[in-house]
Design a protein around this motif. Structure first.
Motif, PDB file in Angstrom:
ATOM      1  N   LYS A 130       0.829  -1.206   0.000  1.00  0.00           N
ATOM      2  CA  LYS A 130       0.000   0.000   0.000  1.00  0.00           C
ATOM      3  C   LYS A 130       0.868   1.264   0.000  1.00  0.00           C
ATOM      4  N   GLU A 131       1.990   1.212   0.704  1.00  0.00           N
ATOM      5  CA  GLU A 131       2.869   2.377   0.800  1.00  0.00           C
ATOM      6  C   GLU A 131       3.413   2.785  -0.563  1.00  0.00           C
ATOM      7  N   ARG A 132       3.581   1.828  -1.469  1.00  0.00           N
ATOM      8  CA  ARG A 132       4.147   2.139  -2.774  1.00  0.00           C
ATOM      9  C   ARG A 132       3.349   3.213  -3.508  1.00  0.00           C
ATOM     10  N   LEU A 133       2.016   3.181  -3.339  1.00  0.00           N
ATOM     11  CA  LEU A 133       1.178   4.138  -4.061  1.00  0.00           C
ATOM     12  C   LEU A 133       1.494   5.566  -3.638  1.00  0.00           C
ATOM     13  N   VAL A 134       1.608   5.806  -2.337  1.00  0.00           N
ATOM     14  CA  VAL A 134       1.885   7.167  -1.881  1.00  0.00           C
ATOM     15  C   VAL A 134       3.359   7.515  -2.006  1.00  0.00           C
ATOM     16  N   ALA A 135       4.241   6.518  -1.951  1.00  0.00           N
ATOM     17  CA  ALA A 135       5.675   6.787  -2.093  1.00  0.00           C
ATOM     18  C   ALA A 135       6.000   7.315  -3.489  1.00  0.00           C
ATOM     19  N   GLY A 136       5.229   6.875  -4.484  1.00  0.00           N
ATOM     20  CA  GLY A 136       5.469   7.321  -5.845  1.00  0.00           C
ATOM     21  C   GLY A 136       4.706   8.573  -6.236  1.00  0.00           C
ATOM     22  N   ALA A 137       3.937   9.132  -5.317  1.00  0.00           N
ATOM     23  CA  ALA A 137       3.069  10.267  -5.642  1.00  0.00           C
ATOM     24  C   ALA A 137       3.792  11.604  -5.522  1.00  0.00           C
ATOM     25  N   GLU A 138       3.329  12.563  -6.297  1.00  0.00           N
ATOM     26  CA  GLU A 138       3.817  13.940  -6.150  1.00  0.00           C
ATOM     27  C   GLU A 138       3.423  14.482  -4.780  1.00  0.00           C
ATOM     28  N   THR A 139       2.180  14.235  -4.377  1.00  0.00           N
ATOM     29  CA  THR A 139       1.700  14.576  -3.041  1.00  0.00           C
ATOM     30  C   THR A 139       1.062  13.344  -2.434  1.00  0.00           C
ATOM     31  N   ALA A 140       1.466  13.012  -1.214  1.00  0.00           N
ATOM     32  CA  ALA A 140       0.929  11.850  -0.503  1.00  0.00           C
ATOM     33  C   ALA A 140      -0.083  12.322   0.528  1.00  0.00           C
ATOM     34  N   ILE A 141      -1.337  11.901   0.361  1.00  0.00           N
ATOM     35  CA  ILE A 141      -2.419  12.249   1.286  1.00  0.00           C
ATOM     36  C   ILE A 141      -2.686  11.008   2.130  1.00  0.00           C
ATOM     37  N   ILE A 142      -2.419  11.097   3.432  1.00  0.00           N
ATOM     38  CA  ILE A 142      -2.404   9.893   4.259  1.00  0.00           C
ATOM     39  C   ILE A 142      -3.241  10.087   5.514  1.00  0.00           C
ATOM     40  N   GLY A 143      -4.187   9.181   5.739  1.00  0.00           N
ATOM     41  CA  GLY A 143      -4.930   9.160   6.990  1.00  0.00           C
ATOM     42  C   GLY A 143      -4.032   8.608   8.091  1.00  0.00           C
ATOM     43  N   ILE A 144      -3.964   9.302   9.208  1.00  0.00           N
ATOM     44  CA  ILE A 144      -3.009   8.911  10.263  1.00  0.00           C
ATOM     45  C   ILE A 144      -3.710   8.401  11.511  1.00  0.00           C
ATOM     46  N   ASP A 145      -4.932   7.893  11.355  1.00  0.00           N
ATOM     47  CA  ASP A 145      -5.681   7.415  12.525  1.00  0.00           C
ATOM     48  C   ASP A 145      -5.344   5.975  12.897  1.00  0.00           C
ATOM     49  N   ASP A 146      -4.451   5.338  12.163  1.00  0.00           N
ATOM     50  CA  ASP A 146      -3.936   4.038  12.595  1.00  0.00           C
ATOM     51  C   ASP A 146      -2.413   4.109  12.563  1.00  0.00           C
ATOM     52  N   SER A 147      -1.783   3.266  13.356  1.00  0.00           N
ATOM     53  CA  SER A 147      -0.338   3.363  13.530  1.00  0.00           C
ATOM     54  C   SER A 147       0.431   3.032  12.259  1.00  0.00           C
ATOM     55  N   TRP A 148      -0.098   2.106  11.441  1.00  0.00           N
ATOM     56  CA  TRP A 148       0.589   1.758  10.204  1.00  0.00           C
ATOM     57  C   TRP A 148       0.714   2.966   9.287  1.00  0.00           C
ATOM     58  N   CYS A 149      -0.394   3.672   9.086  1.00  0.00           N
ATOM     59  CA  CYS A 149      -0.377   4.827   8.184  1.00  0.00           C
ATOM     60  C   CYS A 149       0.393   5.997   8.784  1.00  0.00           C
ATOM     61  N   ALA A 150       0.280   6.185  10.094  1.00  0.00           N
ATOM     62  CA  ALA A 150       1.033   7.260  10.745  1.00  0.00           C
ATOM     63  C   ALA A 150       2.533   7.061  10.538  1.00  0.00           C
ATOM     64  N   GLN A 151       2.991   5.830  10.652  1.00  0.00           N
ATOM     65  CA  GLN A 151       4.409   5.544  10.441  1.00  0.00           C
ATOM     66  C   GLN A 151       4.813   5.768   8.987  1.00  0.00           C
ATOM     67  N   ILE A 152       3.929   5.419   8.070  1.00  0.00           N
ATOM     68  CA  ILE A 152       4.225   5.645   6.654  1.00  0.00           C
ATOM     69  C   ILE A 152       4.343   7.137   6.376  1.00  0.00           C
ATOM     70  N   ALA A 153       3.435   7.950   6.929  1.00  0.00           N
ATOM     71  CA  ALA A 153       3.495   9.401   6.739  1.00  0.00           C
ATOM     72  C   ALA A 153       4.809   9.966   7.269  1.00  0.00           C
ATOM     73  N   ASP A 154       5.187   9.545   8.456  1.00  0.00           N
ATOM     74  CA  ASP A 154       6.446  10.030   9.040  1.00  0.00           C
ATOM     75  C   ASP A 154       7.638   9.609   8.194  1.00  0.00           C
ATOM     76  N   ARG A 155       7.624   8.377   7.726  1.00  0.00           N
ATOM     77  CA  ARG A 155       8.748   7.853   6.950  1.00  0.00           C
ATOM     78  C   ARG A 155       8.890   8.610   5.624  1.00  0.00           C
ATOM     79  N   LEU A 156       7.789   8.867   4.940  1.00  0.00           N
ATOM     80  CA  LEU A 156       7.855   9.577   3.665  1.00  0.00           C
ATOM     81  C   LEU A 156       8.268  11.028   3.854  1.00  0.00           C
ATOM     82  N   GLU A 157       7.796  11.641   4.919  1.00  0.00           N
ATOM     83  CA  GLU A 157       8.172  13.034   5.172  1.00  0.00           C
ATOM     84  C   GLU A 157       9.674  13.158   5.439  1.00  0.00           C
ATOM     85  N   ARG A 158      10.227  12.165   6.129  1.00  0.00           N
ATOM     86  CA  ARG A 158      11.665  12.210   6.441  1.00  0.00           C
ATOM     87  C   ARG A 158      12.527  12.165   5.188  1.00  0.00           C
TER      88      ARG A 158
END
Length: 466
Positions: A208-236
């Motif tokens: 699932k992360e691949r879709l937002v990792a390849g995006a110009e802008t990643a829009i991520i719901g952060i209400d679960d820990s999996w997605c919150a970690q993905i958002a933090d990782r991509l921002e870094r």
């Protein structure tokens, strides 16, 4: 149709000749590829051949001449074991891709500026995809919607720089789309799902992360820990990340405050849209869907007024909290897509006074996970094979009857709801069960409910006036 011209002159093997497979084969043929298609079902192979698609048993072809294996999303890629066609392709060093990858390559080659909004998540992706496309269309854009919803992606109208494409992507499709690079990539949420296909939750989340990792802008719901970690990782790593939350005030991003959709910038909040009075977008889960759609449409260049107008006119999806009719204070809601307890929870949490039609072919766990929502149920009407087990779970917590059939349940629930003088009463079909004991699929079950509700004297379809 989008011809797959980037495969012109190449030899392409294709496995899986369902609806999307046939469409993909035609796109390849129209684009000039040399195609050999196959399926484990001889009838599907015969049908494809009759439609003019070249077919051959892929076990007998010369794989040294093949450039790509195009695999239908439902065919196992990794777990529980790769399909035999995948093993043959990999043994020959041939890439294995899917129809979304074909679309992405065509876009890169011919219309890289065409807005692409790609949406995924465990729950809510169909509603978010339909809502996003609806908002764009209501604002006058020639939005194309497809992928895992509606039309197969290669059957959408030809790529043009000013034509937006809204594509729902399942994990299966993302797994076969290494070049996916949306303008806005949406990841709504992650909970355990399809682990028989992906093996582990970690692997599922990484796909699932691949879709937002390849995006110009990643829009991520952060209400679960999996997605919150993905958002933090991509921002870094420098990705443009837009966080959304259906309940948390954010320092930056978009969040829901009741029915108000809020924007946060450096800890300062402002309302950008609202859901009050929009029946098709009730509930916290729909607040998350709406936030994602708003963020995606802003990225696509829409104004807030255009977005609000689109939110207000959204009719909702069939069989997903679909408002099918009203008689006075009684609202009839078709949530036939809720085939297990987790899927029924959003509807039960969205209405305070429910006459609940439940049952069918039971799933593991029954309705016990919904116990915390029983206080919202005025009376339950139990149907199908699950009725005895559901009645035992309800016990003395909720008044119930074993109606047996959906027809009887609709009639009895409508009668009782009409006699309820405590405010709006909702006759809700949210079965928490599969349909197969009485109906061919959940769509047939929902259609029956819709027709039965509208056949009641005095019931008007939503939107019609007396």
């Amino acid at each position: 149709m989008i011809p797959a011209t980037t495969f012109s002159g190449k030899h392409v093997a294709l496995f899986g000749l369902g609806g999307s497979g046939i469409a993909t084969a035609r796109a390849l043929v129209d684009g000039g590829a040399e195609v050999l298609a196959f399926d484990d079902n001889p009838q599907s192979v015969a049908k494809a051949g009759a439609d003019g698609i070249p077919t051959a048993d892929l076990r007998d072809i010369d794989w040294s001449r093949v450039s790509s294996l195009v695999l239908s999303p439902g065919v196992p890629l990794t777990h529980p074991k790769p399909h035999w066609s995948v093993e043959l392709a990999r043994g020959a060093g041939v890439e294995v891709i899917g129809d979304v990858e074909l679309f992405c390559r065509e876009r890169i080659a011919h219309a890289p500026q065409a807005p692409l909004i790609a949406i995924t998540g465990t729950n809510g992706k169909s509603t978010t995809t339909a809502l996003t496309a609806h908002i764009l269309k209501s604002a006058g854009r020639d939005a194309q919607m497809g992928g895992n919803i509606g039309r197969a992606v290669m059957t959408l109208d030809p790529l043009q720089a000013d034509r937006p494409y809204v594509v729902e992507c399942s994990s299966y499709q993302i797994d076969l789309a290494p070049s996916i690079n949306p303008t806005a990539g949406v990841l709504l949420n992650l909970t355990p799902d399809h682990l028989d296909r992906h093996g582990t939750m970690q692997h599922y989340a990484s796909i699932k992360e691949r879709l937002v990792a390849g995006a110009e802008t990643a829009i991520i719901g952060i209400d679960d820990s999996w997605c919150a970690q993905i958002a933090d990782r991509l921002e870094r790593v420098g990705k443009d990340v837009v966080r959304i939350s259906k309940r948390l005030p954010l320092t930056d991003g978009y969040f829901a405050d009741g029915t108000d959709l809020m924007e946060a910038v450096d800890g300062r909040y402002s309302r950008i849209a609202f859901l009050e009075g929009i029946g098709s977008l009730r509930g916290q889960h729909n607040a998350q869907n709406a936030l994602a759609a708003v963020a995606a449409c802003l990225k696509a260049g829409l104004e807030l007024g255009e977005i609000q107008s689109g939110l207000e006119s959204f009719p909702g999806l069939e069989h997903r909290m679909e408002q099918v009719g009203r008689k006075g204070h009684v609202l009839f809601v078709n949530d036939s897509k809720a085939t297990n307890a987790d899927a029924a929870a959003p509807a039960l949490s969205s209405f305070p006074r429910i006459y609940w039609i439940a049952g069918g072919l039971p799933k593991e766990g029954g309705i016990e996970p919904l116990r915390g929502l029983f206080s919202r149920v005025a009376r339950a009407y139990l149907i199908g094979e699950a009725a005895p087990a559901f009645s035992a779970t309800l016990g003395e917590s909720v008044p119930y009857e074993i109606s047996g059939t959906l027809q009887a349940a609709v009639e009895h629930a409508a009668r009782d709801a009409e006699a309820d003088d405590s405010g709006e009463a909702v006759v809700l079909l949210s079965p928490a069960c599969a349909s197969f004991d009485q109906f061919q699929n959940f769509e047939k079950r929902g259609e029956f409910f819709r027709q039965a509700a509208r056949a009641i004297e005095g019931v008007l379809p939503i939107g019609e006036k007396r």
